[in-house]
Design an enzyme around this catalytic site. Structure first.
Site, PDB file in Angstrom:
ATOM      1  N   TYR A  74     -11.431 -11.854   4.023  1.00 38.89           N
ATOM      2  CA  TYR A  74     -10.771 -12.121   2.753  1.00 38.89           C
ATOM      3  C   TYR A  74     -11.807 -12.548   1.726  1.00 38.89           C
ATOM      4  O   TYR A  74     -12.890 -13.013   2.081  1.00 38.89           O
ATOM      5  CB  TYR A  74      -9.712 -13.210   2.932  1.00 38.89           C
ATOM      6  CG  TYR A  74      -8.634 -13.213   1.878  1.00 38.89           C
ATOM      7  CD1 TYR A  74      -7.772 -12.136   1.731  1.00 38.89           C
ATOM      8  CD2 TYR A  74      -8.483 -14.293   1.021  1.00 38.89           C
ATOM      9  CE1 TYR A  74      -6.777 -12.143   0.769  1.00 38.89           C
ATOM     10  CE2 TYR A  74      -7.485 -14.311   0.064  1.00 38.89           C
ATOM     11  CZ  TYR A  74      -6.644 -13.233  -0.066  1.00 38.89           C
ATOM     12  OH  TYR A  74      -5.659 -13.228  -1.023  1.00 38.89           O
ATOM     13  N   ASN A 147       4.303 -13.776  -2.622  1.00 35.90           N
ATOM     14  CA  ASN A 147       4.875 -12.455  -2.883  1.00 35.90           C
ATOM     15  C   ASN A 147       5.755 -12.376  -4.137  1.00 35.90           C
ATOM     16  O   ASN A 147       5.586 -11.445  -4.939  1.00 35.90           O
ATOM     17  CB  ASN A 147       5.639 -11.967  -1.649  1.00 35.90           C
ATOM     18  CG  ASN A 147       4.708 -11.643  -0.502  1.00 35.90           C
ATOM     19  OD1 ASN A 147       3.649 -11.058  -0.690  1.00 35.90           O
ATOM     20  ND2 ASN A 147       5.096 -12.021   0.702  1.00 35.90           N
ATOM     21  N   ASN A 173       9.071  -2.452   2.249  1.00 32.06           N
ATOM     22  CA  ASN A 173       9.717  -3.400   3.152  1.00 32.06           C
ATOM     23  C   ASN A 173       8.907  -4.674   3.339  1.00 32.06           C
ATOM     24  O   ASN A 173       9.338  -5.603   4.018  1.00 32.06           O
ATOM     25  CB  ASN A 173       9.961  -2.759   4.514  1.00 32.06           C
ATOM     26  CG  ASN A 173       8.676  -2.276   5.152  1.00 32.06           C
ATOM     27  OD1 ASN A 173       7.943  -1.506   4.538  1.00 32.06           O
ATOM     28  ND2 ASN A 173       8.387  -2.703   6.377  1.00 32.06           N
ATOM     29  N   ASP A 197       7.999   5.918   8.337  1.00 34.34           N
ATOM     30  CA  ASP A 197       9.065   6.320   9.254  1.00 34.34           C
ATOM     31  C   ASP A 197       9.003   5.424  10.485  1.00 34.34           C
ATOM     32  O   ASP A 197       7.930   4.962  10.877  1.00 34.34           O
ATOM     33  CB  ASP A 197       8.894   7.785   9.651  1.00 34.34           C
ATOM     34  CG  ASP A 197      10.167   8.367  10.226  1.00 34.34           C
ATOM     35  OD1 ASP A 197      11.182   7.634  10.273  1.00 34.34           O
ATOM     36  OD2 ASP A 197      10.149   9.537  10.645  1.00 34.34           O
ATOM     37  N   GLY A 266      -3.256  -4.154  -2.490  1.00 35.60           N
ATOM     38  CA  GLY A 266      -3.485  -4.267  -1.050  1.00 35.60           C
ATOM     39  C   GLY A 266      -4.051  -2.970  -0.515  1.00 35.60           C
ATOM     40  O   GLY A 266      -4.041  -1.939  -1.197  1.00 35.60           O
ATOM     41  N   GLY A 267      -4.544  -3.028   0.716  1.00 36.38           N
ATOM     42  CA  GLY A 267      -5.137  -1.846   1.343  1.00 36.38           C
ATOM     43  C   GLY A 267      -4.799  -1.772   2.816  1.00 36.38           C
ATOM     44  O   GLY A 267      -5.690  -1.713   3.675  1.00 36.38           O
ATOM     45  N   MET A 268      -3.522  -1.749   3.137  1.00 32.06           N
ATOM     46  CA  MET A 268      -3.087  -1.832   4.519  1.00 32.06           C
ATOM     47  C   MET A 268      -3.606  -0.683   5.384  1.00 32.06           C
ATOM     48  O   MET A 268      -3.823  -0.860   6.580  1.00 32.06           O
ATOM     49  CB  MET A 268      -1.553  -1.879   4.573  1.00 32.06           C
ATOM     50  CG  MET A 268      -0.970  -3.158   3.995  1.00 32.06           C
ATOM     51  SD  MET A 268       0.803  -3.056   3.655  1.00 32.06           S
ATOM     52  CE  MET A 268       1.431  -2.560   5.246  1.00 32.06           C
ATOM     53  N   PHE A 290      -4.920  -5.827  -8.796  1.00 30.99           N
ATOM     54  CA  PHE A 290      -4.320  -7.146  -9.024  1.00 30.99           C
ATOM     55  C   PHE A 290      -4.512  -8.010  -7.790  1.00 30.99           C
ATOM     56  O   PHE A 290      -4.340  -7.565  -6.658  1.00 30.99           O
ATOM     57  CB  PHE A 290      -2.828  -7.039  -9.334  1.00 30.99           C
ATOM     58  CG  PHE A 290      -2.197  -8.386  -9.601  1.00 30.99           C
ATOM     59  CD1 PHE A 290      -2.402  -9.015 -10.815  1.00 30.99           C
ATOM     60  CD2 PHE A 290      -1.434  -9.019  -8.636  1.00 30.99           C
ATOM     61  CE1 PHE A 290      -1.847 -10.274 -11.065  1.00 30.99           C
ATOM     62  CE2 PHE A 290      -0.879 -10.272  -8.870  1.00 30.99           C
ATOM     63  CZ  PHE A 290      -1.089 -10.895 -10.096  1.00 30.99           C
ATOM     64  N   TRP A 291      -4.850  -9.292  -8.036  1.00 28.62           N
ATOM     65  CA  TRP A 291      -5.003 -10.299  -6.987  1.00 28.62           C
ATOM     66  C   TRP A 291      -4.433 -11.593  -7.520  1.00 28.62           C
ATOM     67  O   TRP A 291      -4.918 -12.129  -8.522  1.00 28.62           O
ATOM     68  CB  TRP A 291      -6.481 -10.446  -6.640  1.00 28.62           C
ATOM     69  CG  TRP A 291      -6.782 -11.368  -5.506  1.00 28.62           C
ATOM     70  CD1 TRP A 291      -6.005 -11.607  -4.404  1.00 28.62           C
ATOM     71  CD2 TRP A 291      -7.960 -12.162  -5.351  1.00 28.62           C
ATOM     72  NE1 TRP A 291      -6.631 -12.502  -3.571  1.00 28.62           N
ATOM     73  CE2 TRP A 291      -7.829 -12.863  -4.120  1.00 28.62           C
ATOM     74  CE3 TRP A 291      -9.116 -12.353  -6.110  1.00 28.62           C
ATOM     75  CZ2 TRP A 291      -8.802 -13.732  -3.655  1.00 28.62           C
ATOM     76  CZ3 TRP A 291     -10.082 -13.221  -5.648  1.00 28.62           C
ATOM     77  CH2 TRP A 291      -9.926 -13.896  -4.427  1.00 28.62           C
TER      78      TRP A 291
END
Length: 353
Positions: A74, A147, A173, A197, A266-268, A290-291
């Site tokens: 992080y 969030n 989600n 999915d 984000g970069g999941m 954005f952060w």
């Protein structure tokens, strides 16, 4: 000899584990996988001091940013030894002589990241805390400072949206995604919500629609030409919110209207975002990042408090619910970590402290 071994064993257990009635926390002294480096230990409380606030923590969620911080991945990393957790809600027990904005009994949330909320008690500086109304439900309060704030800012700061406009987002989600679609619905903004999915897809679709989602589609459906049929029902999105990166972000970008904006927060997928040249030249799209932590650094506490007040109003009006949460006792933190890092997470793990 037996008695001596018993005494030594008892001393070792006392030194390695938490003591009943003492402040406890999930502590780590090096970076690594959370289930390996976190330990439930006694934590010392510093002197209250003139500007200190003694807080009894009530509940704290496990967020992806918490996991990344423990892993050392992080942008902001605490000094060791560190207590995990960046978000949560607590109740003021005692205040220092110079504290004016808080009093015993007040509910508080972190005003910034890095406080270490996975603990039963703590002493924080007054300026690191933000008072919230006492009538906010516990799970909403515990999950308020990351969030919902991220969602609010992204819907407010990059483009001017009006009722009837539309946005598209992936990871719909997620905690942030659920907050986005609810805040958008409260403002009359249409949402296209992209999810992976999964075996229980219809259950997820039903839940998101119950929160106010207008359209829920899978990543695979987003890539199909039939997606354009959506835009016969609603206008093309002016804003795309990307928490995934990779091909998924590229496909959302193709859906934007002329001079639309994509905000990546984000970069999941851990994949870079590929930008089609045609989107830059012929559609003149804007790309932003954005952060929330940086936003808090760039803005004063009064502006943060104003946003929290607006979010609390939405909560009271039934327009902003907390994500689906599973409450877990602090002692069972290992099971909570495992569940939070599993694929297709359906409930946010919240430590009850």
């Amino acid at each position: 000899m037996v008695a001596m071994r018993f005494l030594v064993g008892a001393l070792r257990r006392a030194m390695s584990g938490p003591s009943p009635g003492r402040p406890r926390g999930l502590v780590y002294e090096k970076h690594g996988e959370p289930d390996r480096v976190l330990q439930l230990k006694d934590v010392s409380l510093p002197q209250l001091g003139a500007s200190g606030v003694h807080v009894k923590m009530l509940a704290a969620p496990i967020n992806p940013s918490d996991i990344n911080m423990i892993q050392g991945m992080y942008a902001v990393l605490p000094d060791f030894p560190a207590v995990g957790g960046n978000e949560g809600v607590g109740q003021v027990v005692q205040i220092g002589s110079n504290v004016t904005s808080l009093k015993p009994g007040d509910l508080v949330i972190p005003a910034d990241a890095g406080l270490g909320t996975w603990r039963t008690e703590a002493v924080f500086e007054e300026d690191k805390l933000l008072k919230i109304p006492p009538d906010i439900p516990l799970m909403s309060a515990a999950t308020l400072s990351v969030n919902p704030c991220t969602a609010f800012r992204m819907l407010s700061d990059f483009v001017t949206l009006k009722p009837g406009d539309s946005i598209i987002q992936n990871a719909a989600n997620s905690g942030a995604g659920q907050a986005v679609l609810q805040i958008a619905a409260a403002k009359g903004i249409k949402t296209i919500n992209v999810v992976r999915d999964r075996p229980n897809l219809q259950e997820l679709v039903d839940r998101l629609q119950s929160l106010g989602a207008d359209h829920v589609i899978t990543e695979e459906a987003l890539r199909k030409p039939e997606t354009k049929d959506l835009f016969e029902k609603i206008p093309k999105p002016l804003l795309a919110l990307d928490a995934v990166g990779g091909k998924n972000a590229t496909e959302m970008l193709r859906c934007l209207r002329h001079k639309g904006t994509m905000v990546t927060y984000g970069g999941m997928s851990k994949q870079p975002v590929a930008i089609p040249v045609s989107a830059l030249i012929f559609k003149d799209v804007r790309l932003r990042g954005f952060w929330m932590t940086q936003w808090k650094k760039d803005n004063n506490k009064e502006k943060l408090s104003e946003m929290i007040t607006e979010l609390c109003t939405l909560i009271r009006n039934g327009q902003l619910a907390s994500p689906a949460c599973q409450e877990v006792p602090l002692a069972d933190y290992q099971s909570a970590l495992k569940a939070s890092m599993a694929p297709y997470v359906t409930a946010k793990q919240v430590l009850r402290l």
